[in-house]
Write a protein that holds these residues in place. Structure first.
Motif, short mmCIF file in Angstrom:
data_model
loop_
_atom_site.label_atom_id
_atom_site.label_comp_id
_atom_site.label_asym_id
_atom_site.label_seq_id
_atom_site.Cartn_x
_atom_site.Cartn_y
_atom_site.Cartn_z
N ALA A 13 0.83 -1.21 0.00
CA ALA A 13 0.00 0.00 0.00
C ALA A 13 0.86 1.26 0.00
O ALA A 13 0.54 2.25 -0.66
CB ALA A 13 -0.93 -0.01 1.20
N GLY A 14 1.98 1.24 0.74
CA GLY A 14 2.88 2.38 0.75
C GLY A 14 3.59 2.57 -0.57
O GLY A 14 3.80 3.71 -1.03
N LEU A 15 3.96 1.49 -1.22
CA LEU A 15 4.63 1.58 -2.52
C LEU A 15 3.69 2.13 -3.59
O LEU A 15 4.14 2.82 -4.52
CB LEU A 15 5.16 0.21 -2.94
N GLN A 21 7.85 9.66 -10.74
CA GLN A 21 9.31 9.59 -10.84
C GLN A 21 9.90 8.46 -9.97
O GLN A 21 11.12 8.33 -9.88
CB GLN A 21 9.94 10.93 -10.42
N GLY A 22 9.05 7.70 -9.36
CA GLY A 22 9.53 6.61 -8.52
C GLY A 22 9.89 7.03 -7.12
O GLY A 22 10.52 6.26 -6.39
N CYS A 23 9.51 8.24 -6.73
CA CYS A 23 9.84 8.74 -5.39
C CYS A 23 8.75 8.36 -4.40
O CYS A 23 7.56 8.40 -4.72
CB CYS A 23 10.00 10.25 -5.42
N LEU A 24 9.17 8.00 -3.21
CA LEU A 24 8.20 7.63 -2.17
C LEU A 24 8.64 8.20 -0.84
O LEU A 24 9.82 8.42 -0.58
CB LEU A 24 8.04 6.11 -2.10
N CYS A 45 22.57 4.01 -1.31
CA CYS A 45 21.58 3.05 -1.80
C CYS A 45 21.29 1.97 -0.76
O CYS A 45 22.16 1.60 0.02
CB CYS A 45 22.04 2.41 -3.11
N PHE A 46 20.08 1.50 -0.78
CA PHE A 46 19.63 0.42 0.08
C PHE A 46 18.60 -0.39 -0.70
O PHE A 46 18.39 -0.15 -1.90
CB PHE A 46 19.05 0.97 1.39
N ALA A 47 18.01 -1.38 -0.08
CA ALA A 47 17.01 -2.22 -0.74
C ALA A 47 15.66 -2.00 -0.10
O ALA A 47 15.55 -1.80 1.11
CB ALA A 47 17.40 -3.69 -0.67
N VAL A 48 14.62 -2.04 -0.91
CA VAL A 48 13.24 -1.96 -0.44
C VAL A 48 12.58 -3.31 -0.72
O VAL A 48 12.67 -3.83 -1.84
CB VAL A 48 12.47 -0.83 -1.14
N VAL A 49 11.94 -3.88 0.28
CA VAL A 49 11.14 -5.09 0.10
C VAL A 49 9.71 -4.77 0.50
O VAL A 49 9.46 -3.87 1.31
CB VAL A 49 11.69 -6.26 0.94
N ASP A 50 8.77 -5.51 -0.10
CA ASP A 50 7.37 -5.23 0.17
C ASP A 50 6.69 -6.27 1.05
O ASP A 50 5.49 -6.17 1.32
CB ASP A 50 6.59 -5.06 -1.14
N GLN A 70 14.33 0.65 -9.88
CA GLN A 70 13.67 -0.18 -10.88
C GLN A 70 12.19 0.18 -10.88
O GLN A 70 11.65 0.64 -9.86
CB GLN A 70 13.83 -1.68 -10.59
N PRO A 71 11.51 -0.01 -12.01
CA PRO A 71 10.06 0.23 -12.02
C PRO A 71 9.35 -0.66 -11.01
O PRO A 71 9.80 -1.78 -10.73
CB PRO A 71 9.65 -0.12 -13.46
N LEU A 72 8.26 -0.17 -10.46
CA LEU A 72 7.54 -0.92 -9.46
C LEU A 72 7.12 -2.28 -9.98
O LEU A 72 7.16 -3.28 -9.25
CB LEU A 72 6.30 -0.12 -9.01
#
Length: 257
Positions: A13-15, A21-24, A45-50, A70-72
């Motif tokens: 839901a947050g993503l 522009q891919g900003c969150l 840089c870091f990693a985002v997991v859902d 990367q694109p969602l």
């Protein structure tokens, strides 16, 4: 490598609130973790997991905003859910339940079902919101792509009356107990060919409260089709039993491939 980067869990839901522009936006907790704990600066840089099997690279833009690299719809990594699913039914205990939640997540449990029993003795109110936050922190720390399901607390009797969602042949349910002669160990029961077929979808393990299951609960579980097992020759604390049982389940699944 992406897997070497520290991870932040942002639920789907947050993503979906990400801009074109891919900003969150980062939560205050994530912002504090990246800047104060990891000492990250803009450009790091870091990693985002859902929590649903996906991972993206991300770049920190400022103290409260990041950008996916990367694109969602095209994550860098994607994993299918582990199978069979491991379900831990855990009686809520007075002091250690937060530890049970954390270690269950780290050990690979896919669903945690907190229960109250006849002999449950808790201090104060139950804290499911706090447990959920701990589960998410643990998933980040142990670098899981799938966030375990955390059920709301429920009475044991209610759980025993439920029919498994999967076909009976695809589910095995173990009932950890003590002081009964001739019980198989959990490891032995898991290696029973009849219980470990290719069609198995879920493996459940129930661990009782500090005072143990009541005789009525033992009878209800047997009538509902749960298989009694032991976790060793010692009498374990409730929280220790949960962790020990979860470790056995996780090791068995990993070995089974």
């Amino acid at each position: 490598m992406a897997r070497e980067r520290r991870r932040v869990l942002i639920r789907p839901a947050g993503l979906r609130e990400m801009d074109a522009q891919g900003c969150l936006a980062l939560s205050p907790e994530h912002s504090r973790y990246l800047r104060k704990v990891l000492r990250y600066s803009p450009g790091d840089c870091f990693a985002v997991v859902d929590g649903a099997g996906h991972l993206w690279d991300a770049e920190l833009l400022d103290h409260n905003q990041a950008r996916l690299l990367q694109p969602l719809e095209q994550p860098l990594l994607h994993e299918v859910p582990p199978s069979p699913a491991l379900v831990l039914v855990a009686a809520v205990v007075k002091r250690d339940f937060e530890l049970v939640v954390r270690m269950a997540v780290e050990l690979g449990v896919d669903r945690l079902v907190p229960i109250t029993c006849e002999r449950t003795a808790v201090l104060g109110q139950l804290r499911p919101e706090r447990w959920q936050a701990i589960a998410e922190e643990a998933a980040e720390q142990c670098e899981r792509l799938w966030l375990p399901q955390l059920d709301p607390p429920s009475p044991l009797g209610q759980l025993l009356r439920l029919e498994p969602p999967a076909p009976p042949s695809a589910v095995v349910r173990f009932w950890a107990t003590t002081r009964q002669e001739g019980l198989p160990g959990l490891t032995q029961a898991l290696h029973n060919p009849g219980e470990a077929g290719q069609s198995l979808q879920e493996v459940w393990l129930a661990c009782g409260p500090e005072g143990g299951w009541s005789p009525a609960e033992e009878e209800q579980a047997a009538a509902a089709g749960w298989t009694s097992v032991q976790l060793g020759s010692s009498i374990l604390r409730s929280s220790t039993a949960c962790v020990a049982g979860a470790a056995v389940l996780s090791q068995w699944r990993a070995a089974a491939g």
